[in-house]
Design a protein around this motif. Sequence first.
Motif, PDB file in Angstrom:
ATOM      1  N   MET A   5     -10.481  -9.124 -13.794  1.00 37.43           N
ATOM      2  CA  MET A   5      -9.602  -8.268 -14.574  1.00 37.43           C
ATOM      3  C   MET A   5      -8.692  -7.509 -13.618  1.00 37.43           C
ATOM      4  O   MET A   5      -9.064  -7.185 -12.516  1.00 37.43           O
ATOM      5  CB  MET A   5     -10.423  -7.312 -15.423  1.00 37.43           C
ATOM      6  CG  MET A   5      -9.552  -6.345 -16.181  1.00 37.43           C
ATOM      7  SD  MET A   5     -10.486  -5.310 -17.292  1.00 37.43           S
ATOM      8  CE  MET A   5     -10.222  -6.223 -18.783  1.00 37.43           C
ATOM      9  N   SER A  15      -3.050 -14.017 -18.325  1.00 37.97           N
ATOM     10  CA  SER A  15      -3.891 -13.199 -19.193  1.00 37.97           C
ATOM     11  C   SER A  15      -3.521 -11.728 -19.080  1.00 37.97           C
ATOM     12  O   SER A  15      -3.394 -11.019 -20.082  1.00 37.97           O
ATOM     13  CB  SER A  15      -5.360 -13.412 -18.835  1.00 37.97           C
ATOM     14  OG  SER A  15      -6.188 -12.620 -19.644  1.00 37.97           O
ATOM     15  N   ALA A  16      -3.327 -11.261 -17.861  1.00 36.52           N
ATOM     16  CA  ALA A  16      -2.955  -9.866 -17.644  1.00 36.52           C
ATOM     17  C   ALA A  16      -1.599  -9.560 -18.265  1.00 36.52           C
ATOM     18  O   ALA A  16      -1.391  -8.488 -18.830  1.00 36.52           O
ATOM     19  CB  ALA A  16      -2.943  -9.553 -16.144  1.00 36.52           C
ATOM     20  N   TRP A  47      -2.500 -21.476 -25.409  1.00 36.40           N
ATOM     21  CA  TRP A  47      -3.193 -20.222 -25.707  1.00 36.40           C
ATOM     22  C   TRP A  47      -2.707 -19.655 -27.039  1.00 36.40           C
ATOM     23  O   TRP A  47      -3.495 -19.119 -27.811  1.00 36.40           O
ATOM     24  CB  TRP A  47      -2.984 -19.214 -24.595  1.00 36.40           C
ATOM     25  CG  TRP A  47      -3.766 -19.515 -23.348  1.00 36.40           C
ATOM     26  CD1 TRP A  47      -4.574 -20.588 -23.113  1.00 36.40           C
ATOM     27  CD2 TRP A  47      -3.803 -18.733 -22.170  1.00 36.40           C
ATOM     28  NE1 TRP A  47      -5.102 -20.516 -21.858  1.00 36.40           N
ATOM     29  CE2 TRP A  47      -4.648 -19.386 -21.247  1.00 36.40           C
ATOM     30  CE3 TRP A  47      -3.191 -17.552 -21.778  1.00 36.40           C
ATOM     31  CZ2 TRP A  47      -4.908 -18.885 -19.984  1.00 36.40           C
ATOM     32  CZ3 TRP A  47      -3.456 -17.052 -20.512  1.00 36.40           C
ATOM     33  CH2 TRP A  47      -4.311 -17.703 -19.631  1.00 36.40           C
ATOM     34  N   GLU A  94      -5.349 -15.692 -14.493  1.00 35.42           N
ATOM     35  CA  GLU A  94      -5.530 -14.241 -14.549  1.00 35.42           C
ATOM     36  C   GLU A  94      -4.188 -13.540 -14.705  1.00 35.42           C
ATOM     37  O   GLU A  94      -4.068 -12.563 -15.451  1.00 35.42           O
ATOM     38  CB  GLU A  94      -6.232 -13.752 -13.287  1.00 35.42           C
ATOM     39  CG  GLU A  94      -6.570 -12.284 -13.317  1.00 35.42           C
ATOM     40  CD  GLU A  94      -7.303 -11.804 -12.091  1.00 35.42           C
ATOM     41  OE1 GLU A  94      -7.398 -10.571 -11.937  1.00 35.42           O
ATOM     42  OE2 GLU A  94      -7.767 -12.623 -11.289  1.00 35.42           O
ATOM     43  N   GLU A  97      -1.346  -5.661 -18.949  1.00 34.72           N
ATOM     44  CA  GLU A  97      -1.946  -5.042 -17.771  1.00 34.72           C
ATOM     45  C   GLU A  97      -1.062  -5.118 -16.528  1.00 34.72           C
ATOM     46  O   GLU A  97      -1.448  -4.620 -15.482  1.00 34.72           O
ATOM     47  CB  GLU A  97      -3.293  -5.704 -17.467  1.00 34.72           C
ATOM     48  CG  GLU A  97      -4.329  -5.494 -18.546  1.00 34.72           C
ATOM     49  CD  GLU A  97      -5.622  -6.217 -18.248  1.00 34.72           C
ATOM     50  OE1 GLU A  97      -5.656  -7.054 -17.326  1.00 34.72           O
ATOM     51  OE2 GLU A  97      -6.605  -5.954 -18.961  1.00 34.72           O
ATOM     52  N   PHE A 133      -0.283 -11.047 -20.950  1.00 34.84           N
ATOM     53  CA  PHE A 133      -0.483 -10.974 -22.399  1.00 34.84           C
ATOM     54  C   PHE A 133      -1.199  -9.698 -22.818  1.00 34.84           C
ATOM     55  O   PHE A 133      -0.958  -9.174 -23.900  1.00 34.84           O
ATOM     56  CB  PHE A 133      -1.266 -12.176 -22.902  1.00 34.84           C
ATOM     57  CG  PHE A 133      -0.506 -13.464 -22.812  1.00 34.84           C
ATOM     58  CD1 PHE A 133       0.826 -13.538 -23.161  1.00 34.84           C
ATOM     59  CD2 PHE A 133      -1.129 -14.615 -22.381  1.00 34.84           C
ATOM     60  CE1 PHE A 133       1.531 -14.721 -23.086  1.00 34.84           C
ATOM     61  CE2 PHE A 133      -0.441 -15.813 -22.301  1.00 34.84           C
ATOM     62  CZ  PHE A 133       0.889 -15.865 -22.647  1.00 34.84           C
ATOM     63  N   ASP A 134      -2.085  -9.205 -21.953  1.00 34.42           N
ATOM     64  CA  ASP A 134      -2.851  -7.995 -22.269  1.00 34.42           C
ATOM     65  C   ASP A 134      -2.100  -6.711 -21.932  1.00 34.42           C
ATOM     66  O   ASP A 134      -2.624  -5.620 -22.138  1.00 34.42           O
ATOM     67  CB  ASP A 134      -4.183  -8.006 -21.528  1.00 34.42           C
ATOM     68  CG  ASP A 134      -5.121  -9.082 -22.027  1.00 34.42           C
ATOM     69  OD1 ASP A 134      -4.898  -9.607 -23.142  1.00 34.42           O
ATOM     70  OD2 ASP A 134      -6.086  -9.414 -21.311  1.00 34.42           O
TER      71      ASP A 134
END
Length: 64
Positions: free
Chosen positions: A1, A16-17, A48, A13, A22, A19-20
Amino acid sequence: MTTPTSHPTSDREALSALFDGELSGDTARFVLKRLDHDQDWRATCERWQSVADVLRKRGTALPS
């Protein structure tokens, strides 16, 4: 994370980060630019998104 000040250690990663929410600053700009130019990343995003769409539909179709 990842945290807003850390850098992703892998391609997945990083996506994903992103999209989140972050990523910020230069890291977010780099990931967005790569997404714009990298067909493999775009294909991963499409997969995804398809999975997320299925999960959302499946979640709403189940009786409560």
